[in-house]
Each structure stands twice: as structure tokens, then as C-alpha cells.
Design an enzyme around this catalytic site. Sequence first.
Site, PDB file in Angstrom:
ATOM      1  N   LEU A 183       3.019  -4.585   0.841  1.00  0.00           N
ATOM      2  CA  LEU A 183       3.963  -4.676   1.947  1.00  0.00           C
ATOM      3  C   LEU A 183       4.964  -5.781   1.626  1.00  0.00           C
ATOM      4  O   LEU A 183       4.621  -6.768   0.970  1.00  0.00           O
ATOM      5  CB  LEU A 183       3.243  -5.020   3.263  1.00  0.00           C
ATOM      6  CG  LEU A 183       2.254  -3.992   3.816  1.00  0.00           C
ATOM      7  CD1 LEU A 183       1.547  -4.561   5.047  1.00  0.00           C
ATOM      8  CD2 LEU A 183       2.957  -2.683   4.164  1.00  0.00           C
ATOM      9  N   ASP A 184       6.183  -5.610   2.113  1.00  0.00           N
ATOM     10  CA  ASP A 184       7.168  -6.673   1.966  1.00  0.00           C
ATOM     11  C   ASP A 184       6.652  -7.946   2.629  1.00  0.00           C
ATOM     12  O   ASP A 184       5.824  -7.898   3.556  1.00  0.00           O
ATOM     13  CB  ASP A 184       8.492  -6.277   2.628  1.00  0.00           C
ATOM     14  CG  ASP A 184       9.167  -5.099   1.935  1.00  0.00           C
ATOM     15  OD1 ASP A 184       8.882  -4.884   0.746  1.00  0.00           O
ATOM     16  OD2 ASP A 184       9.965  -4.408   2.592  1.00  0.00           O
ATOM     17  N   ARG A 185       7.166  -9.069   2.184  1.00  0.00           N
ATOM     18  CA  ARG A 185       6.701 -10.374   2.663  1.00  0.00           C
ATOM     19  C   ARG A 185       6.729 -10.474   4.193  1.00  0.00           C
ATOM     20  O   ARG A 185       5.799 -10.999   4.809  1.00  0.00           O
ATOM     21  CB  ARG A 185       7.565 -11.486   2.051  1.00  0.00           C
ATOM     22  CG  ARG A 185       7.181 -12.895   2.472  1.00  0.00           C
ATOM     23  CD  ARG A 185       8.033 -13.913   1.727  1.00  0.00           C
ATOM     24  NE  ARG A 185       7.685 -15.270   2.111  1.00  0.00           N
ATOM     25  CZ  ARG A 185       8.278 -15.943   3.082  1.00  0.00           C
ATOM     26  NH1 ARG A 185       9.248 -15.369   3.782  1.00  0.00           N
ATOM     27  NH2 ARG A 185       7.919 -17.166   3.373  1.00  0.00           N
ATOM     28  N   THR A 225       6.824  -7.960   6.407  1.00  0.00           N
ATOM     29  CA  THR A 225       6.145  -6.864   7.099  1.00  0.00           C
ATOM     30  C   THR A 225       4.695  -7.242   7.376  1.00  0.00           C
ATOM     31  O   THR A 225       3.996  -7.732   6.491  1.00  0.00           O
ATOM     32  CB  THR A 225       6.180  -5.580   6.251  1.00  0.00           C
ATOM     33  OG1 THR A 225       7.531  -5.255   5.955  1.00  0.00           O
ATOM     34  CG2 THR A 225       5.535  -4.421   6.990  1.00  0.00           C
ATOM     35  N   ARG A 227      13.373   0.663   5.585  1.00  0.00           N
ATOM     36  CA  ARG A 227      14.473  -0.215   5.963  1.00  0.00           C
ATOM     37  C   ARG A 227      15.825   0.385   5.584  1.00  0.00           C
ATOM     38  O   ARG A 227      16.781   0.336   6.358  1.00  0.00           O
ATOM     39  CB  ARG A 227      14.267  -1.585   5.328  1.00  0.00           C
ATOM     40  CG  ARG A 227      13.007  -2.282   5.821  1.00  0.00           C
ATOM     41  CD  ARG A 227      12.568  -3.402   4.896  1.00  0.00           C
ATOM     42  NE  ARG A 227      13.576  -4.472   4.837  1.00  0.00           N
ATOM     43  CZ  ARG A 227      13.542  -5.449   3.945  1.00  0.00           C
ATOM     44  NH1 ARG A 227      12.575  -5.481   3.030  1.00  0.00           N
ATOM     45  NH2 ARG A 227      14.471  -6.392   3.960  1.00  0.00           N
TER      46      ARG A 227
END
Length: 257
Positions: A60-62, A64, A165
Site C-alpha cells: 500500500l502507498d505510505r 493509504t 488515485r
Amino acid sequence: MLFLDPPYQPRIIIENEDFAVVDKPPFFLSHPTKKKRGFSLLEWLYNQNNQIPWKLIHRLDRETSGLLLVAKNNASAAYFGRQMEKRLIRKGYFAITWGELKADYLKIEAPLGYLGVSSENEIVIRQGIQSNGSQAITEIYPLGYGGGHSLLWVKPQTGKLHQIRVHLSLIKHPIVGDKLYGPNPSYFLDFSKQGWTKEMEKSLLLPRHALHAAFLSFFWKGNKQTVFLPLSDDLEQFLKLTKGFQKIHNPRFFEIS
């Protein structure tokens, strides 16, 4: 100027001798890297038990928050890896966006790829719609709107970098708090240098992008496993403070499995 810390520590939701499902907080890296500040989930897991060869099945993105599947041995890592290749591991996300999306269902099919560094784009990792890019498909189910915002249930059918996104930005419903695909991409670089500022707060409203990995399904020993994690406290609070926002009943939401 403020560099933001995770609001809570990671939490193990499910665990057995072969795998774990973990709730990753926002502002927490999935995997360690030299270029980004902050602790990572993988390091946190090693600190819990450094005898286990923890392996992330996905990331996951930082910023998220939400569910991550982690293998605890090479055999389970390979097993889940094959499921990833066959798209048998399914995911669902809550997203809070700008704009009121009043529809039951929306499907976005738009290929993604790196934009490349240029005078119009200073950010190496930034993705965009590219005619020769990789296939990317996202399904969207609105769950509420009002006050200039929407709560969406998002099911990516493919797993490309920043897919949700970029696709939401494409339809003019960018995620609230998104520094890279929101109103001003320069906030991404500014935040890495300066931290969270009053200017960003006024424009972005939230210090992190409002994306939460809430659903995960996969197979283990022939049986389908499903995990659901409610909307995180900070995003729930944002909706409560949004005047005019109302949740709606979308029957398709209950088909998440």
C-alpha cells in the site's frame, strides 16, 4: 512545519502459522526504503518476531491505511504469489473524493504508465493515462455524497501503481488529501521537504490521502478467506464534519466478495 507520524501502531487482524493480515496505519511505509522517511510495516513485523521470514504479498502507498497480506514462510509466499498472478486475490477500498458522484456504478478502463520527467512533470513516480500503458480497470460504487464530497467503494480489477488515485483524478473526482494527483502535484515535493503546512491544510483538507484498504479475499487450503476492516477513524471523522454529507444505500456494495 510538521512531519506526520502514524496515528496508531500496526495491528494484526488475522494470523496463523503461515500468514497474517495486518492493518497498516497511514504514514507507515509498507517496505523499507532509503529515500523515504519513516518506519515500515516489514520492519515492524521483524521486530515482533525476527525468526520469521516475513514477505509482503502486496503493498500500500505510505499514506493509504488498511489491510495487507503477509506470508510467514517461503511456501505460503509462493502460494499467494501464484494467486496474485491469476488475480485471485481481490481487494476493496473506501475513498473520499472531491465532488458529488451521483451514480450507482461506474467502470473506468484507462491504461496507465509513467509520465516521465519533463518541464510539466518533476516527479519521477507520477503515473498518468498512456495509450501504450498497462491495462487498468477500476469499478466504483458511490456510498454517499454531500458537502462537495463523495464516499466511494472502489474495486480495482488490476493492480497498477497509483491506479485508484489516477483513475479518480481522471474523472474529476480526485481523492481528498492527495498531494500527487489532487489540485497541485507540487505539494508532493513540498511535503517531502517542508512537511505539512497551513497552505496544504487549506487546499488538501486532510494531511493524507483519503484511501483505506478495507476488504481482502484470498484462498487458503482450498477455502476462500475474506477480511473486512471498517473505515479508519480519521476518515470517518472527516465525513461526520462534512456538512450535508449523507450515506446512501447501494445494493451493489454488498456484493464485495
